[in-house]
Structures are given as C-alpha cells and as structure tokens.
Design a protein around this motif. Structure first.
Motif, mmCIF file in Angstrom:
data_model
loop_
_atom_site.group_PDB
_atom_site.id
_atom_site.type_symbol
_atom_site.label_atom_id
_atom_site.label_comp_id
_atom_site.label_asym_id
_atom_site.label_seq_id
_atom_site.Cartn_x
_atom_site.Cartn_y
_atom_site.Cartn_z
ATOM 1 N N ALA A 1 0.862 -1.068 -0.176
ATOM 2 C CA ALA A 1 0.180 -0.006 0.033
ATOM 3 C C ALA A 1 1.031 1.314 0.052
ATOM 4 C CB ALA A 1 -0.835 0.042 1.339
ATOM 5 N N GLY A 2 2.118 1.043 -0.037
ATOM 6 C CA GLY A 2 3.109 2.183 -0.027
ATOM 7 C C GLY A 2 3.370 2.728 1.256
ATOM 8 N N TYR A 3 3.161 2.197 2.383
ATOM 9 C CA TYR A 3 3.408 2.674 3.772
ATOM 10 C C TYR A 3 4.619 2.079 4.569
ATOM 11 C CZ TYR A 3 -1.221 4.839 2.946
ATOM 12 O OH TYR A 3 -2.200 5.728 2.441
ATOM 13 N N THR A 4 5.351 2.707 5.150
ATOM 14 C CA THR A 4 6.280 2.382 5.914
ATOM 15 C C THR A 4 5.851 2.190 7.575
ATOM 16 O OG1 THR A 4 7.096 4.731 6.720
ATOM 17 C CG2 THR A 4 8.006 3.928 4.764
ATOM 18 N N PRO A 5 6.595 1.577 8.595
ATOM 19 C CA PRO A 5 6.286 1.453 9.879
ATOM 20 C C PRO A 5 6.097 2.898 10.480
ATOM 21 C CG PRO A 5 7.757 -0.119 9.416
ATOM 22 C CD PRO A 5 7.591 0.481 8.154
ATOM 23 N N ILE A 6 6.969 3.731 9.918
ATOM 24 C CA ILE A 6 6.662 5.006 10.575
ATOM 25 C C ILE A 6 5.526 5.763 10.179
ATOM 26 C CG2 ILE A 6 7.893 7.420 10.209
ATOM 27 C CD1 ILE A 6 10.649 6.221 10.057
ATOM 28 N N MET A 7 4.897 5.573 8.896
ATOM 29 C CA MET A 7 3.721 6.136 8.462
ATOM 30 C C MET A 7 2.638 5.566 9.494
ATOM 31 S SD MET A 7 4.505 6.282 4.484
ATOM 32 C CE MET A 7 5.725 7.082 3.650
ATOM 33 N N LEU A 8 2.750 4.387 9.543
ATOM 34 C CA LEU A 8 1.667 3.753 10.468
ATOM 35 C C LEU A 8 1.641 4.310 11.601
ATOM 36 C CD1 LEU A 8 1.674 -0.071 9.023
ATOM 37 C CD2 LEU A 8 0.265 1.980 8.313
ATOM 38 N N ALA A 9 2.783 4.419 12.374
ATOM 39 C CA ALA A 9 2.936 4.851 13.709
ATOM 40 C C ALA A 9 2.457 6.032 13.963
ATOM 41 C CB ALA A 9 4.652 4.916 14.115
ATOM 42 N N ALA A 10 2.384 6.879 13.000
ATOM 43 C CA ALA A 10 1.675 8.227 13.015
ATOM 44 C C ALA A 10 0.203 8.321 13.253
ATOM 45 C CB ALA A 10 1.940 9.105 11.717
ATOM 46 N N LEU A 11 -0.431 7.061 13.094
ATOM 47 C CA LEU A 11 -1.628 6.806 13.338
ATOM 48 C C LEU A 11 -2.042 5.880 14.393
ATOM 49 C CD1 LEU A 11 -2.534 6.306 9.438
ATOM 50 C CD2 LEU A 11 -2.628 8.301 10.826
ATOM 51 N N ALA A 12 -1.224 5.548 15.132
ATOM 52 C CA ALA A 12 -1.132 4.404 16.159
ATOM 53 C C ALA A 12 -1.744 4.969 17.087
ATOM 54 C CB ALA A 12 0.139 3.788 16.419
ATOM 55 N N ALA A 13 -2.497 4.038 18.065
ATOM 56 C CA ALA A 13 -3.013 4.682 19.439
ATOM 57 C C ALA A 13 -2.023 4.374 20.557
ATOM 58 C CB ALA A 13 -4.286 3.710 19.864
ATOM 59 N N ASN B 1 10.389 11.944 6.503
ATOM 60 C CA ASN B 1 10.003 12.646 5.498
ATOM 61 C C ASN B 1 9.748 11.671 3.855
ATOM 62 O OD1 ASN B 1 10.136 15.460 6.477
ATOM 63 N ND2 ASN B 1 12.053 15.258 6.465
ATOM 64 N N ALA B 2 9.728 10.481 4.192
ATOM 65 C CA ALA B 2 9.557 9.777 3.057
ATOM 66 C C ALA B 2 7.970 9.508 2.435
ATOM 67 C CB ALA B 2 9.923 8.071 3.454
ATOM 68 N N LYS B 3 7.786 9.640 1.371
ATOM 69 C CA LYS B 3 6.676 9.870 0.921
ATOM 70 C C LYS B 3 6.063 8.476 0.544
ATOM 71 C CE LYS B 3 6.086 13.337 -1.934
ATOM 72 N NZ LYS B 3 6.349 14.491 -3.087
ATOM 73 N N ALA B 4 4.628 8.131 0.784
ATOM 74 C CA ALA B 4 3.982 7.037 0.427
ATOM 75 C C ALA B 4 4.180 6.614 -1.198
ATOM 76 C CB ALA B 4 2.607 6.979 0.891
ATOM 77 N N SER B 5 4.138 5.390 -1.584
ATOM 78 C CA SER B 5 4.129 5.223 -3.192
ATOM 79 C C SER B 5 3.136 5.643 -4.035
ATOM 80 C CB SER B 5 4.813 4.001 -3.421
ATOM 81 O OG SER B 5 3.900 3.043 -2.816
ATOM 82 N N GLN B 6 2.036 5.275 -3.217
ATOM 83 C CA GLN B 6 0.503 5.493 -4.067
ATOM 84 C C GLN B 6 0.151 7.156 -4.141
ATOM 85 O OE1 GLN B 6 -2.285 2.947 -2.699
ATOM 86 N NE2 GLN B 6 -1.248 1.286 -2.994
ATOM 87 N N ALA B 7 0.352 7.872 -2.905
ATOM 88 C CA ALA B 7 -0.242 9.248 -3.280
ATOM 89 C C ALA B 7 0.733 10.319 -2.909
ATOM 90 C CB ALA B 7 -1.591 9.214 -2.308
ATOM 91 N N GLY B 8 1.886 9.694 -2.222
ATOM 92 C CA GLY B 8 3.169 10.716 -1.891
ATOM 93 C C GLY B 8 2.996 11.507 -0.710
ATOM 94 N N GLN B 9 1.972 10.921 0.225
ATOM 95 C CA GLN B 9 2.020 11.348 1.587
ATOM 96 C C GLN B 9 2.857 11.044 2.455
ATOM 97 O OE1 GLN B 9 -2.306 10.121 2.450
ATOM 98 N NE2 GLN B 9 -2.876 12.318 2.077
ATOM 99 N N THR B 10 3.199 11.858 3.430
ATOM 100 C CA THR B 10 4.065 11.799 4.351
ATOM 101 C C THR B 10 3.492 11.468 5.540
ATOM 102 O OG1 THR B 10 4.134 14.019 5.258
ATOM 103 C CG2 THR B 10 5.749 13.507 3.499
ATOM 104 N N ALA B 11 4.368 10.875 6.806
ATOM 105 C CA ALA B 11 3.991 10.537 7.986
ATOM 106 C C ALA B 11 3.435 11.881 8.530
ATOM 107 C CB ALA B 11 5.162 10.127 9.010
ATOM 108 N N LEU B 12 3.872 12.991 8.290
ATOM 109 C CA LEU B 12 3.374 14.408 9.095
ATOM 110 C C LEU B 12 1.955 14.582 8.301
ATOM 111 C CD1 LEU B 12 3.819 16.586 10.731
ATOM 112 C CD2 LEU B 12 5.074 17.893 8.878
ATOM 113 N N MET B 13 1.817 14.282 7.287
ATOM 114 C CA MET B 13 0.536 14.669 6.489
ATOM 115 C C MET B 13 -0.769 13.486 7.090
ATOM 116 S SD MET B 13 1.476 15.198 2.485
ATOM 117 C CE MET B 13 2.794 16.132 1.963
ATOM 118 N N LEU B 14 -0.083 12.446 7.385
ATOM 119 C CA LEU B 14 -1.227 11.491 7.841
ATOM 120 C C LEU B 14 -1.458 11.608 9.172
ATOM 121 C CD1 LEU B 14 0.423 7.983 6.661
ATOM 122 C CD2 LEU B 14 -1.498 9.090 5.818
#
Length: 362
Positions: free
Chosen positions: A204-216, A236-249
């Motif tokens: 889906a293009g997400y790293t563990p860091i991106m998922l952690a930005a949404l974790a409880a 600052n890595a961008k998700a492969s599908q939409a180019g979003q970063t962990a900060l944006m999420l």
C-alpha cells in the motif's frame, strides 16, 4: 496393680506438644486425660519438663522466623522489591522443524542462488509462518518474541536480519504489524535488534513510521518507543501511492501528539504530495486549529504554497468554512516574517494598503 515406677513412667508420657505452624501456636494432646494419679513430686517433674519443651519450641519458632531474613536486614528498598517480582521463566524454544529450517537458512542466507532452491524455499515458508505467528498477532507474547530474536542472533547476524525483515504477501513486516496493533513492547524488541528496515514500504506504500503516525498510544513509555522509531528512519519518506508523508497522515487524523513528535524529528512541513498538498493544507481543510498553529510556528513554514489546482492553505480553509483558521493563515502570510530559502528573514512585510481588500472583507 501397677508398680510405682511404672506409674511414674506412665505419667511422664501423659502430654505431648504438637507443632501446628508459626501462626497456629501449640496444642497439647493427652494419652490418658482421665488419669489424675501420681505424687506431687511426679507432677512437678512433669510440669518442669513441659515448660522446658515449650521453651525449646519457642526457640524453634524464632529460628524459623529468622531464617527468612538476612542478618542486619532492615526494610527492603523498592529495587529489592522489584527484583523479587522477577520470575524465573522457561525459555521459549524452537520446534525441531523450525530449528532445522533455520539451520538450512544459515547455510544459504549469503547465497542468492541457494535461497532460490526448492528446499530452501520450503524452509523459508516454515520460518515465515512461525515468525509471523509469534511476532505479528495482536495477542503476541513479548517474552516469546524476545527468545526467538535471541535464538536467531545465536545462529548468525545474517539470519537475524533476514528473518526480522521478512515480508508477507502484502509487503508487511513484523514491525508493520506490531505498530498497527500498538504492541509497542514488541516494537521496542524489534528496534533493539538493530536490524530492522524501518523504511520498508508495504504494497500500500506505507512504512512502519507512517503507520506509527496513526497508532493509538496511551502510555508515556509507548510514546517513547514511537519517538525512537521516528528517529531511526526517514520521517519525510513519501508513500508510493499518493506521496503522503507521515506528517500529513498525522495531521489529517488530528494526531497532535504525533505531529509534535515528527516535528522534533525534523519532519519537513513544506513537502507536497502528488496533488501538491502540504501538511498545512491538510490541517486547514480538516479544521485542526491547534495543529495549524503548531505548523505555522515552525521556522520556514511556507503558508503561501499552492497545490496542483492553484489553491493555498488559506483558500482551502475558507472553502471549508474554517474562518478562524483563515484568520491565522492570513495574518501569517501578510504580517509574519517571510521565509527565505528555509530561513526566516529579518523584518516584517508592510501591511496591505487601505485599497487592498482581505478575504474577510464583506
């Protein structure tokens, strides 16, 4: 008729002390409770002997109590109490099949052609199924994961690295799953192994860091693990599908705690996704006032950037009906220090002339 010496011998065995526990005290039993015969001297001897026995038993109690303490021991410290709580547990061990598979991987791990062989592939399937069963379930046991990591490390560092970074059919690693389940104790164990590819993207293009930005995250110690994860990889890595970063999420979901942590780890507020949106635009669209303030406070934050449609954070906020955010953005763009190559410039912009109209003028 009994002889006198026989009667005396009988009276000596009349009562017997029985030890029934430290807190239970002592009790007496009578072998001949109905007997009251005997001379006064005999009874006196019996009482003296009984008293001696009682004194002896009292000493036994003192020794039993004292045996549970060390000499000169006073009140136990908190550290000693915590040490006593540590339980000695049995170590989780591999099954024979798992051990055999790991040994075969050890021999083939540095040879790409060997890894592609049919036998090794079967072993890798065995290892992957077992590893994900142990590490990637919501109910995963940290102690078991710890023992497995230690066992992999004993085989070789290469085996440890290979297995921990195994990905399933969706491209998820054990770190992806642990973060998603908020199993931060396991996340910590994986990070401490010092072999995790924290920048690995799933399908889906997400790293563990991106998922952690949404974790409880509920506990302070868990947030510390998240911060450690952020510091280990590319925030600052961008998700492969939409180019979003962990900060944006984090911004889009109103996670101000994660926004703060990402900014501390040098998350770039001006990165734009595939549609040209920034984190500030996301916050403005969703009405997250406090996050907007936090982003605007970052040095170099450019509130005047436009997305692919030519919209700015200000126009997006007004279109969404968030006038309070619009006021903040307008003031920032027109009255705050303007960024120059990422560094705030000294001096302020002059306010607009009376002939200029603001977006808030009626």
């Amino acid at each position: 008729m009994k002889r006198k010496d026989e009667k005396k011998e009988s009276s000596k065995t009349k009562k017997n002390l029985q030890f029934v526990g430290i807190n239970g005290g002592y009790e007496t039993t009578s072998s001949d409770e109905s007997s009251s015969d005997g001379s006064s001297s005999t009874e006196s001897d019996d009482e003296r002997e009984e008293e001696e026995n009682l004194n002896e038993c009292t000493e036994v109690i003192k020794q039993v109590v004292a045996s549970g303490q060390t000499e000169g021991s006073g009140p136990k410290s908190d550290a000693e109490k915590e040490t006593e709580k540590v339980e000695i547990r049995e170590r989780y061990e591999f099954s024979a099949k798992m051990l055999s598979a790991c040994n075969l991987l050890k021999e083939a791990v540095d040879d790409p052609r060997a890894l592609a062989s049919k036998d090794v592939k079967q072993c890798l399937n065995t290892i992957q199924n077992e590893w994900f069963r142990v590490s990637s379930q919501k109910s995963a046991i940290p102690a078991m994961v710890e023992d497995y990591i230690a066992a992999f490390k004993e085989l070789s560092h290469a085996v440890l690295r290979y297995i921990i970074n195994m990905a399933d059919g969706n491209g998820n690693t054990a770190l992806h799953y642990s973060v998603s389940h908020s199993n931060f104790e396991i996340v910590k164990l994986l990070l401490d192994a010092d072999v995790c590819n924290v920048n690995h993207q799933n399908k889906a293009g997400y790293t563990p860091i991106m998922l952690a930005a949404l974790a409880a995250v509920e506990a302070t110690k868990d947030m510390q693990v998240v911060e450690e994860l952020f510091s280990c990889g590319d925030v600052n890595a961008k998700a492969s599908q939409a180019g979003q970063t962990a900060l944006m999420l984090a911004v889009s979901h109103g996670r101000i705690d994660m926004v703060r942590a990402l900014l501390v780890c040098r998350a770039n507020v001006n990165i734009q996704d595939d549609e040209g949106s920034t984190a500030l635009m996301c916050a403005s669209e969703h009405g997250h006032v406090e996050i907007v303030k936090l982003l605007l406070a970052q040095a170099g934050c450019n509130a005047a950037l436009e997305d692919n449609d030519g919209s700015t954070a200000l126009s997006i906020a007004l279109d969404a009906g968030h006038k309070d955010i619009g006021v903040l953005l307008y003031a920032h763009v027109n009255f705050s220090k303007a960024p120059s190559q990422g560094t705030p410039r000294l001096g302020k912009k002059l306010p607009p002339s009376p002939t200029q109209r603001s977006p808030f003028d009626s």
